[in-house]
Design a protein around this motif. Structure first.
Motif, PDB file in Angstrom:
ATOM      1  N   PHE A 183      -3.263   2.758   1.636  1.00 35.71           N
ATOM      2  CA  PHE A 183      -4.063   3.611   0.532  1.00 35.71           C
ATOM      3  C   PHE A 183      -4.996   4.433   0.603  1.00 35.71           C
ATOM      4  CE2 PHE A 183      -7.443   2.831  -2.477  1.00 35.71           C
ATOM      5  CZ  PHE A 183      -6.679   3.554  -3.666  1.00 35.71           C
ATOM      6  N   MET A 184      -6.003   3.995   1.669  1.00 32.07           N
ATOM      7  CA  MET A 184      -6.992   5.077   1.711  1.00 32.07           C
ATOM      8  C   MET A 184      -6.601   6.350   2.490  1.00 32.07           C
ATOM      9  SD  MET A 184      -9.280   1.829   3.712  1.00 32.07           S
ATOM     10  CE  MET A 184     -10.258   2.929   4.614  1.00 32.07           C
ATOM     11  N   GLY A 232       0.774  -1.122   0.009  1.00 34.41           N
ATOM     12  CA  GLY A 232      -0.148  -0.148   0.089  1.00 34.41           C
ATOM     13  C   GLY A 232       0.747   1.410   0.083  1.00 34.41           C
ATOM     14  N   HIS A 233       2.135   1.139  -0.075  1.00 35.72           N
ATOM     15  CA  HIS A 233       3.083   2.309  -0.004  1.00 35.72           C
ATOM     16  C   HIS A 233       3.022   2.930  -1.548  1.00 35.72           C
ATOM     17  CE1 HIS A 233       4.767   1.942   3.812  1.00 35.72           C
ATOM     18  NE2 HIS A 233       4.944   0.764   3.563  1.00 35.72           N
ATOM     19  N   VAL A 234       3.056   4.385  -1.335  1.00 28.89           N
ATOM     20  CA  VAL A 234       3.288   5.072  -2.768  1.00 28.89           C
ATOM     21  C   VAL A 234       4.568   4.829  -3.246  1.00 28.89           C
ATOM     22  CG1 VAL A 234       3.371   7.275  -3.622  1.00 28.89           C
ATOM     23  CG2 VAL A 234       1.579   6.800  -2.030  1.00 28.89           C
ATOM     24  N   ILE A 235       4.722   4.658  -4.676  1.00 32.09           N
ATOM     25  CA  ILE A 235       5.862   4.185  -5.359  1.00 32.09           C
ATOM     26  C   ILE A 235       6.153   5.451  -6.215  1.00 32.09           C
ATOM     27  CG2 ILE A 235       7.194   3.009  -7.118  1.00 32.09           C
ATOM     28  CD1 ILE A 235       5.359   0.573  -6.390  1.00 32.09           C
ATOM     29  N   ASP A 236       7.449   6.069  -5.935  1.00 25.78           N
ATOM     30  CA  ASP A 236       7.804   7.314  -6.837  1.00 25.78           C
ATOM     31  C   ASP A 236       8.655   7.113  -7.929  1.00 25.78           C
ATOM     32  OD1 ASP A 236       6.454   9.258  -5.394  1.00 25.78           O
ATOM     33  OD2 ASP A 236       8.014   9.169  -3.665  1.00 25.78           O
ATOM     34  N   PHE A 237       8.439   7.314  -9.094  1.00 26.38           N
ATOM     35  CA  PHE A 237       9.315   7.157 -10.118  1.00 26.38           C
ATOM     36  C   PHE A 237      10.102   8.324 -10.827  1.00 26.38           C
ATOM     37  CE2 PHE A 237       5.483   4.209 -11.128  1.00 26.38           C
ATOM     38  CZ  PHE A 237       6.123   2.898 -10.790  1.00 26.38           C
ATOM     39  N   ASP A 238      11.079   8.156 -11.208  1.00 27.89           N
ATOM     40  CA  ASP A 238      12.011   9.133 -11.832  1.00 27.89           C
ATOM     41  C   ASP A 238      11.737   9.175 -13.047  1.00 27.89           C
ATOM     42  OD1 ASP A 238      13.725  10.733 -13.039  1.00 27.89           O
ATOM     43  OD2 ASP A 238      15.715  10.081 -11.937  1.00 27.89           O
ATOM     44  N   LEU A 239      10.864   9.833 -13.811  1.00 23.16           N
ATOM     45  CA  LEU A 239      10.260  10.110 -15.200  1.00 23.16           C
ATOM     46  C   LEU A 239      11.252  10.719 -16.131  1.00 23.16           C
ATOM     47  CD1 LEU A 239       6.453  10.000 -14.432  1.00 23.16           C
ATOM     48  CD2 LEU A 239       7.980   7.902 -14.847  1.00 23.16           C
TER      49      LEU A 239
END
Length: 220
Positions: free
Chosen positions: A159-160, A50-57
């Motif tokens: 998530f919630m 449920g953790h947020v995943i950060d992408f290097d875009l």
């Protein structure tokens, strides 16, 4: 595809599910959505935690794939760590001993106990190490279901909190989540956006992590 690349995750564009599937595919989908001008903020969640995943875009899609490949645990050389080097040396020295205790793959760690607890452990058949392993095995056998439930509650709550904290019924749904009351949970999330409600329910009660199909909301 490495284990890291295949990590199941789900991206949301606002309250609408953008894509669910392997991390590498979701990252590329997020890149595409960002370039076309996403209508709402995009958040990606790890289905298992449920953790947020950060992408290097930054850069091209090939650049993103290359960066994710570098981050893959599969490409970390375990022999570079002091613990691994010590383990390797121990194995080499153990090879010359011939017969004796079988190689169990055990790992030595520090354990802090009260004196009376050490005394009790020392008096058990097999000594402290054998007794501790038996206690851990028993705890895993008897407490597995409770641990899985708690993990599901925690991932759903993460998530919630990120996606539904301002939605009506959030506090009531949270209380129902941690009390394990599925009926009350369903009641309080009924008015939430469909994709948010479906994913939260899946995280809480198992459906969302049982191999979700790789598809976009637009395709449904």
């Amino acid at each position: 595809m490495s284990e890291y690349h295949s990590k199941p995750c789900t991206a949301f564009e606002g309250t609408r599910r953008l894509l669910c599937g392997p991390l590498i595919e979701v990252a590329l989908a997020v890149k595409t959505a960002t370039e076309r001008g996403a209508a709402a903020p995009i958040l990606t969640f790890d289905d298992a935690t449920g953790h947020v995943i950060d992408f290097d875009l930054r850069g091209t899609k090939a650049d993103i794939v290359e960066r994710l490949t570098r981050l893959s645990p599969k490409n970390i050389d375990p022999s570079s760590s002091p613990r691994a080097a010590s383990s390797t040396a121990s194995k080499k020295s153990g090879e010359s001993r011939g017969r004796g205790r079988p190689k169990l793959g055990v790992v030595g760690r520090e354990v802090t106990l009260l004196p009376k607890q050490w005394t009790w452990l020392a008096a058990q058949p097999g000594g402290a190490s054998v007794t501790l392993r038996k206690l851990v095995n028993e705890a895993q056998r008897t407490g597995g279901a409770a641990q899985k439930m708690r993990a599901a509650q925690e991932r759903a709550y993460r998530f919630m909190s990120a996606m539904a904290g301002d939605l009506p019924g959030f506090e009531e749904a949270t209380r129902a989540l941690f009390s394990g009351d599925r009926a009350r949970f369903d009641q309080h999330v009924a008015g939430w956006p469909t994709d948010v409600r479906t994913y939260a329910t899946g995280l809480a009660f198992g459906a969302a992590t049982d191999g979700p199909p790789v598809k976009t909301t637009q395709d449904t």
